[in-house]
Scaffold this motif. Structure first.
Motif, short mmCIF file in Angstrom:
data_model
loop_
_atom_site.label_atom_id
_atom_site.label_comp_id
_atom_site.label_asym_id
_atom_site.label_seq_id
_atom_site.Cartn_x
_atom_site.Cartn_y
_atom_site.Cartn_z
N ALA A 17 0.86 -1.21 -0.14
CA ALA A 17 -0.07 0.05 -0.13
C ALA A 17 0.88 1.27 0.13
O ALA A 17 1.05 1.72 -1.01
N ARG A 18 1.31 1.73 1.18
CA ARG A 18 1.89 3.00 1.23
C ARG A 18 3.12 3.25 0.54
O ARG A 18 3.37 4.28 -0.32
N SER A 19 4.07 2.24 0.40
CA SER A 19 5.41 2.15 -0.16
C SER A 19 5.01 2.23 -1.93
O SER A 19 5.58 2.95 -2.66
N VAL A 20 4.13 1.19 -2.24
CA VAL A 20 3.80 1.26 -3.49
C VAL A 20 3.21 2.64 -4.09
O VAL A 20 3.60 3.12 -5.23
N LEU A 21 2.54 3.40 -3.20
CA LEU A 21 1.62 4.47 -3.39
C LEU A 21 2.86 5.58 -3.63
O LEU A 21 2.79 6.27 -4.76
N GLY A 22 3.79 5.50 -2.66
CA GLY A 22 5.16 6.45 -2.90
C GLY A 22 5.95 6.28 -4.23
O GLY A 22 6.31 7.21 -4.76
N GLU A 23 5.97 5.07 -4.46
CA GLU A 23 6.74 4.69 -5.81
C GLU A 23 5.95 5.50 -6.98
O GLU A 23 6.53 5.92 -8.10
N THR A 86 11.18 5.42 4.72
CA THR A 86 10.41 4.45 5.54
C THR A 86 9.00 5.09 5.49
O THR A 86 8.96 6.43 5.95
N VAL A 87 7.81 4.46 5.21
CA VAL A 87 6.66 5.12 5.28
C VAL A 87 5.43 4.29 6.41
O VAL A 87 4.67 4.77 6.59
N CYS A 88 6.18 3.17 7.00
CA CYS A 88 5.54 2.72 7.97
C CYS A 88 6.35 2.65 9.27
O CYS A 88 7.57 2.54 9.10
N ASP A 89 5.67 2.60 10.49
CA ASP A 89 6.52 2.78 11.60
C ASP A 89 7.25 1.36 11.95
O ASP A 89 8.37 1.37 12.49
N ASN A 90 6.49 0.40 11.35
CA ASN A 90 7.51 -1.11 11.64
C ASN A 90 8.50 -0.95 11.06
O ASN A 90 9.58 -1.39 11.36
N ALA A 91 8.52 -0.62 9.65
CA ALA A 91 9.76 -0.76 8.82
C ALA A 91 10.86 0.15 9.43
O ALA A 91 12.00 -0.15 9.40
N ALA A 92 10.27 1.40 10.01
CA ALA A 92 11.41 2.14 10.67
C ALA A 92 12.35 1.68 11.80
O ALA A 92 13.43 2.02 11.96
N GLY A 93 11.43 0.80 12.45
CA GLY A 93 11.99 0.11 13.51
C GLY A 93 12.87 -1.03 13.46
O GLY A 93 13.52 -1.70 13.94
N GLU A 94 12.92 -1.67 12.13
CA GLU A 94 13.34 -2.66 11.83
C GLU A 94 15.05 -2.58 11.19
O GLU A 94 15.31 -1.51 10.86
N THR A 95 15.71 -3.40 11.43
CA THR A 95 17.25 -3.70 11.05
C THR A 95 17.21 -3.75 9.53
O THR A 95 16.87 -4.76 9.07
N CYS A 96 17.37 -2.69 8.52
CA CYS A 96 17.40 -2.80 7.19
C CYS A 96 18.67 -3.20 6.60
O CYS A 96 19.66 -3.19 7.62
N PRO A 97 18.77 -3.86 5.53
CA PRO A 97 20.13 -4.38 5.01
C PRO A 97 20.91 -3.19 4.95
O PRO A 97 20.64 -1.90 5.07
N VAL A 98 22.20 -3.34 4.54
CA VAL A 98 23.17 -2.37 4.21
C VAL A 98 22.99 -1.88 2.91
O VAL A 98 23.21 -2.72 1.83
N TRP A 99 22.75 -0.76 2.62
CA TRP A 99 22.41 -0.21 1.10
C TRP A 99 23.83 0.33 0.74
O TRP A 99 24.67 0.84 1.35
N PRO A 100 24.24 0.03 -0.49
CA PRO A 100 25.44 0.28 -1.32
C PRO A 100 25.41 1.95 -1.32
O PRO A 100 24.21 2.63 -1.45
N GLY A 101 26.43 2.55 -1.32
CA GLY A 101 26.50 4.05 -1.45
C GLY A 101 26.20 4.68 -0.13
O GLY A 101 26.22 3.93 1.03
N LYS A 102 25.94 5.96 -0.11
CA LYS A 102 25.49 6.67 1.11
C LYS A 102 24.17 7.34 1.06
O LYS A 102 23.95 8.56 0.97
N PRO A 103 23.02 6.33 0.84
CA PRO A 103 21.55 7.15 0.73
C PRO A 103 21.33 8.03 1.87
O PRO A 103 21.73 7.48 3.15
N LEU A 104 20.44 9.03 1.64
CA LEU A 104 19.85 9.72 2.73
C LEU A 104 18.61 9.04 3.16
O LEU A 104 18.00 8.80 2.13
#
Length: 171
Positions: A17-23, A86-104
């Motif tokens: 839902a939310r992330s797809v809308l953002g995309e 991150t567009v949901c509170d659960n995802a914000a609290g999860e340990t994300c993968p290490v993303w290449p580069g230095k994304p903001l």
């Protein structure tokens, strides 16, 4: 960042839902300056039908939208991201993968429209679309070519606290 196309990733747990809308919003509103993707830590496997209905009713393309795991973007050959929201509170609290580069990164939490059932569900999706659209419009107005990283981080946090922010987005 003048002529460079920036890659943006929207994250949510279920990626339906939310992330797809953002995309979809960023791909259209970013007008070739930004290329957006979405993913989830525990994807539902399909885009919520109301996401597709609301996007279509407001004139946003839905072709190619799908629910996918964020691990898809950690593999060789995956896009390198400039921004991750991150567009949901659960995802914000999860340990994300290490993303290449230095994304903001920033948390732009919204209440889950898919959690609303019955006749109010469509309005919840319309509201989520409206809140995300406003945030993306504010993001697109930023002086990307001239703003320094610290100022950009501050602006991204401010955008995340704008109208419609979930309770977890105020941090």
């Amino acid at each position: 960042m003048s002529d460079k196309i920036c890659n943006v990733l929207f994250l949510c747990t279920g990626n339906s839902a939310r992330s797809v809308l953002g995309e979809a919003l960023m791909n259209k509103l970013g007008a070739g300056r930004f290329r957006a993707f979405s993913a989830g830590s525990q994807p539902k496997g399909e885009v919520h039908p109301m996401s597709l209905e609301v996007l279509t009713s407001f004139g946003f393309p839905t072709e190619g939208l799908r629910s996918k795991n964020w691990n898809e973007f950690t593999k060789p050959g995956a896009p390198e991201f400039d921004f991750i929201f991150t567009v949901c509170d659960n995802a914000a609290g999860e340990t994300c993968p290490v993303w290449p580069g230095k994304p903001l990164t920033a948390h732009w939490g919204l209440e889950d429209p898919a959690a609303v059932e019955g006749e109010g569900q469509r309005q919840a999706f319309v509201d989520a679309l409206r809140y995300l659209r406003k945030r993306i419009e504010l993001f697109l107005m930023l002086p990307h070519a001239s703003i320094d990283e610290m100022a950009m981080r501050q602006k991204l946090r401010e955008i995340g606290r704008s109208e419609g922010a979930s309770s977890g987005a105020s941090a």
